[in-house]
Design a protein around this motif. Structure first.
Motif, PDB file in Angstrom:
ATOM      1  N   LEU A  72       0.808  -1.211   0.000  1.00  0.00           N
ATOM      2  CA  LEU A  72       0.000   0.000   0.000  1.00  0.00           C
ATOM      3  C   LEU A  72       0.848   1.271   0.000  1.00  0.00           C
ATOM      4  O   LEU A  72       0.522   2.235  -0.697  1.00  0.00           O
ATOM      5  N   VAL A  73       1.922   1.286   0.786  1.00  0.00           N
ATOM      6  CA  VAL A  73       2.668   2.538   0.989  1.00  0.00           C
ATOM      7  C   VAL A  73       4.058   2.521   0.363  1.00  0.00           C
ATOM      8  O   VAL A  73       4.718   3.562   0.295  1.00  0.00           O
ATOM      9  N   GLY A  74       4.535   1.366  -0.092  1.00  0.00           N
ATOM     10  CA  GLY A  74       5.884   1.256  -0.637  1.00  0.00           C
ATOM     11  C   GLY A  74       6.888   0.876   0.428  1.00  0.00           C
ATOM     12  O   GLY A  74       6.664   1.094   1.625  1.00  0.00           O
ATOM     13  N   HIS A  75       8.020   0.310   0.008  1.00  0.00           N
ATOM     14  CA  HIS A  75       8.971  -0.225   0.980  1.00  0.00           C
ATOM     15  C   HIS A  75       9.696   0.856   1.765  1.00  0.00           C
ATOM     16  O   HIS A  75      10.036   0.660   2.929  1.00  0.00           O
ATOM     17  N   LYS A  76       9.938   2.026   1.187  1.00  0.00           N
ATOM     18  CA  LYS A  76      10.668   3.053   1.921  1.00  0.00           C
ATOM     19  C   LYS A  76       9.840   3.630   3.071  1.00  0.00           C
ATOM     20  O   LYS A  76      10.334   3.842   4.177  1.00  0.00           O
ATOM     21  N   ARG A  77       8.570   3.873   2.809  1.00  0.00           N
ATOM     22  CA  ARG A  77       7.714   4.387   3.872  1.00  0.00           C
ATOM     23  C   ARG A  77       7.474   3.311   4.940  1.00  0.00           C
ATOM     24  O   ARG A  77       7.410   3.613   6.136  1.00  0.00           O
ATOM     25  N   PHE A 127      11.209   1.280  11.551  1.00  0.00           N
ATOM     26  CA  PHE A 127      12.522   1.385  12.179  1.00  0.00           C
ATOM     27  C   PHE A 127      12.499   2.194  13.479  1.00  0.00           C
ATOM     28  O   PHE A 127      13.370   2.019  14.329  1.00  0.00           O
ATOM     29  N   VAL A 128      11.529   3.093  13.639  1.00  0.00           N
ATOM     30  CA  VAL A 128      11.446   3.941  14.827  1.00  0.00           C
ATOM     31  C   VAL A 128      10.397   3.383  15.786  1.00  0.00           C
ATOM     32  O   VAL A 128       9.230   3.263  15.408  1.00  0.00           O
ATOM     33  N   PRO A 129      10.768   3.021  17.016  1.00  0.00           N
ATOM     34  CA  PRO A 129       9.782   2.473  17.966  1.00  0.00           C
ATOM     35  C   PRO A 129       8.623   3.441  18.186  1.00  0.00           C
ATOM     36  O   PRO A 129       8.833   4.637  18.400  1.00  0.00           O
ATOM     37  N   ASP A 141      -0.777  10.262  11.105  1.00  0.00           N
ATOM     38  CA  ASP A 141      -2.159  10.653  11.366  1.00  0.00           C
ATOM     39  C   ASP A 141      -3.036  10.263  10.178  1.00  0.00           C
ATOM     40  O   ASP A 141      -2.564   9.710   9.182  1.00  0.00           O
ATOM     41  N   GLY A 142      -4.338  10.540  10.294  1.00  0.00           N
ATOM     42  CA  GLY A 142      -5.272  10.121   9.266  1.00  0.00           C
ATOM     43  C   GLY A 142      -4.997  10.741   7.909  1.00  0.00           C
ATOM     44  O   GLY A 142      -5.067  10.063   6.879  1.00  0.00           O
ATOM     45  N   LYS A 143      -4.684  12.024   7.894  1.00  0.00           N
ATOM     46  CA  LYS A 143      -4.432  12.699   6.615  1.00  0.00           C
ATOM     47  C   LYS A 143      -3.199  12.118   5.922  1.00  0.00           C
ATOM     48  O   LYS A 143      -3.181  11.944   4.708  1.00  0.00           O
ATOM     49  N   THR A 144      -2.162  11.806   6.708  1.00  0.00           N
ATOM     50  CA  THR A 144      -0.958  11.206   6.138  1.00  0.00           C
ATOM     51  C   THR A 144      -1.242   9.796   5.629  1.00  0.00           C
ATOM     52  O   THR A 144      -0.707   9.372   4.607  1.00  0.00           O
ATOM     53  N   ALA A 145      -2.103   9.074   6.346  1.00  0.00           N
ATOM     54  CA  ALA A 145      -2.467   7.718   5.922  1.00  0.00           C
ATOM     55  C   ALA A 145      -3.100   7.727   4.532  1.00  0.00           C
ATOM     56  O   ALA A 145      -2.860   6.828   3.720  1.00  0.00           O
ATOM     57  N   VAL A 146      -3.900   8.735   4.249  1.00  0.00           N
ATOM     58  CA  VAL A 146      -4.498   8.867   2.921  1.00  0.00           C
ATOM     59  C   VAL A 146      -3.431   9.245   1.900  1.00  0.00           C
ATOM     60  O   VAL A 146      -3.367   8.687   0.794  1.00  0.00           O
ATOM     61  N   GLU A 147      -2.574  10.184   2.264  1.00  0.00           N
ATOM     62  CA  GLU A 147      -1.494  10.607   1.364  1.00  0.00           C
ATOM     63  C   GLU A 147      -0.583   9.441   0.997  1.00  0.00           C
ATOM     64  O   GLU A 147      -0.153   9.304  -0.152  1.00  0.00           O
ATOM     65  N   TRP A 148      -0.316   8.570   1.953  1.00  0.00           N
ATOM     66  CA  TRP A 148       0.556   7.413   1.717  1.00  0.00           C
ATOM     67  C   TRP A 148      -0.145   6.311   0.932  1.00  0.00           C
ATOM     68  O   TRP A 148       0.514   5.421   0.413  1.00  0.00           O
ATOM     69  N   GLY A 149      -1.465   6.318   0.881  1.00  0.00           N
ATOM     70  CA  GLY A 149      -2.185   5.248   0.206  1.00  0.00           C
ATOM     71  C   GLY A 149      -2.631   4.130   1.115  1.00  0.00           C
ATOM     72  O   GLY A 149      -3.157   3.116   0.659  1.00  0.00           O
ATOM     73  N   PRO A 172       5.120  11.963   9.644  1.00  0.00           N
ATOM     74  CA  PRO A 172       6.281  12.374   8.867  1.00  0.00           C
ATOM     75  C   PRO A 172       7.153  13.384   9.628  1.00  0.00           C
ATOM     76  O   PRO A 172       6.709  13.974  10.601  1.00  0.00           O
ATOM     77  N   LEU A 173       8.368  13.585   9.149  1.00  0.00           N
ATOM     78  CA  LEU A 173       9.277  14.528   9.777  1.00  0.00           C
ATOM     79  C   LEU A 173       8.713  15.934   9.652  1.00  0.00           C
ATOM     80  O   LEU A 173       8.201  16.323   8.604  1.00  0.00           O
ATOM     81  N   VAL A 174       8.817  16.690  10.738  1.00  0.00           N
ATOM     82  CA  VAL A 174       8.296  18.058  10.739  1.00  0.00           C
ATOM     83  C   VAL A 174       9.462  19.022  10.557  1.00  0.00           C
ATOM     84  O   VAL A 174      10.392  19.023  11.371  1.00  0.00           O
ATOM     85  N   PRO A 175       9.445  19.849   9.507  1.00  0.00           N
ATOM     86  CA  PRO A 175      10.549  20.797   9.312  1.00  0.00           C
ATOM     87  C   PRO A 175      10.693  21.734  10.501  1.00  0.00           C
ATOM     88  O   PRO A 175       9.702  22.141  11.137  1.00  0.00           O
ATOM     89  N   SER A 176      11.931  22.081  10.817  1.00  0.00           N
ATOM     90  CA  SER A 176      12.203  22.976  11.917  1.00  0.00           C
ATOM     91  C   SER A 176      11.721  24.378  11.605  1.00  0.00           C
ATOM     92  O   SER A 176      11.780  24.845  10.466  1.00  0.00           O
ATOM     93  N   ASP A 177      11.251  25.094  12.628  1.00  0.00           N
ATOM     94  CA  ASP A 177      10.837  26.505  12.442  1.00  0.00           C
ATOM     95  C   ASP A 177      12.031  27.456  12.453  1.00  0.00           C
ATOM     96  O   ASP A 177      11.890  28.624  12.115  1.00  0.00           O
ATOM     97  N   ASP A 178      13.191  26.930  12.887  1.00  0.00           N
ATOM     98  CA  ASP A 178      14.373  27.783  12.950  1.00  0.00           C
ATOM     99  C   ASP A 178      14.812  28.184  11.547  1.00  0.00           C
ATOM    100  O   ASP A 178      14.782  27.382  10.609  1.00  0.00           O
ATOM    101  N   LYS A 179      15.218  29.425  11.397  1.00  0.00           N
ATOM    102  CA  LYS A 179      15.723  29.886  10.106  1.00  0.00           C
ATOM    103  C   LYS A 179      17.077  29.269   9.835  1.00  0.00           C
ATOM    104  O   LYS A 179      17.924  29.189  10.703  1.00  0.00           O
ATOM    105  N   GLN A 180      17.261  28.854   8.616  1.00  0.00           N
ATOM    106  CA  GLN A 180      18.536  28.238   8.235  1.00  0.00           C
ATOM    107  C   GLN A 180      19.469  29.333   7.743  1.00  0.00           C
ATOM    108  O   GLN A 180      19.079  30.241   7.032  1.00  0.00           O
TER     109      GLN A 180
END
Length: 289
Positions: free
Chosen positions: A162-167, A173-175, A180-188, A280-288
């Motif tokens: 459903l989601v592919g091997h990378k996802r 890999f992370v305990p 969330d629900g919206k991501t579940a739809v995005e992933w398939g 999914p990973l959340v981008p940092s709010d800190d300015k790069q």
């Protein structure tokens, strides 16, 4: 005319509403965890609903969430020989295979099956959803892996078609990783994500539209689409998960974790594996710079 199911159960209940018959997990005090008794009733109810009930089957959980997965107390006992605490990988594999077979029965069921996920859907509960025909989730649902990594190769491989091997790997890999629900739809992984208070009405509305198609036509449509999915490896993905999980259950690190669970309890051991960040990973709010 549809015959409403009359059979009564202790750990689930059946609710007939027009075009859909709901199969409801009813262990809210235990987070709807899958005990052996609940799973046996689930299997029996699916068989019953082949000839009784509405044209569409819905599955949901009572209380705060869909299900927290397998009853960990029973799982721990099932991994032993019954003589002391020696692991029995053969018995373990048989148990794990039986669970997967329960979900394949959904895949092979003559009626369309829709799962409605709210609150949380963890570990083994996600396996069940993979084999449903349609999955509708609440926007804020938490769907993912168990926090304590005492199993492996049993859950995420079933997600892979459903989601592919990378996802699937990122999730596994992370305990305690989750989406969330919206991501579940995005992933398939799921078909639709809706506000939690609209979840049941949305599924019942979908069932009503599905039921306009004659049962014989629905049966063949489901069968033909299943065959196409199987040609792409869907059924193959579940063939070896029981062996992989039974193998890992006797690994030294896993046996050590189980010993800690017995000594310190579930909540205390979970502290070592909790993470502040989920997929999914959340981008940092800190300015790069």
């Amino acid at each position: 005319m549809t015959n409403a199911p009359s059979k009564k159960y202790e750990h689930i209940y059946l609710e007939h509403k027009g075009s859909i018959t709901w199969l409801v997990f009813n262990r809210p005090g235990q987070a709807n965890s899958f005990s052996n008794e609940l799973l046996d009733e689930f299997t029996d109810a699916l068989e019953c609903l082949k000839s009784e009930g509405a044209p569409v089957i819905g599955i949901r959980g009572e209380g705060r969430g869909f299900s927290a997965g397998y009853d960990i107390g029973q799982v721990g006992k099932a991994n032993t020989t019954g003589q002391g605490s020696a692991p029995d990988p053969v018995a373990d594999r048989e148990r794990l295979s039986r669970n997967v077979a329960r979900y394949i029965a959904m895949w092979e069921h003559p009626k369309p099956i829709i799962v409605a996920v709210h609150g949380y859907c963890i570990a083994g509960a996600t396996q069940l959803c993979v084999y449903a025909d349609i999955t509708v989730v609440a926007d804020d649902a938490k769907i993912g892996e168990p926090t304590i990594p005492i199993g492996g190769g049993y859950i995420a491989p079933l997600w892979t078609p459903l989601v592919g091997h990378k996802r699937a790997k990122e999730l596994a890999f992370v305990p305690g990783n989750s989406i969330d629900g919206k991501t579940a739809v995005e992933w398939g992984w799921a078909n639709h994500s809706v506000p939690s208070d609209q979840l049941v009405p949305a599924v019942e509305s979908l069932a009503e539209r599905i039921a306009k198609t004659p049962p014989e036509v629905l049966r063949i449509k489901k069968l033909s689409i299943n065959r196409a999915a199987e040609a792409m490896g869907f059924r193959e993905a579940g063939k070896h998960v029981a062996e992989m999980d039974a193998l890992l259950h006797v690994a030294p690190s896993v046996l050590e974790l189980k010993q800690k669970l017995g000594e310190y309890g579930l909540k205390e051991v979970m502290k070592d594996f909790r993470s502040d960040r989920t997929t999914p990973l959340v981008p940092s709010d800190d300015k790069q710079e």
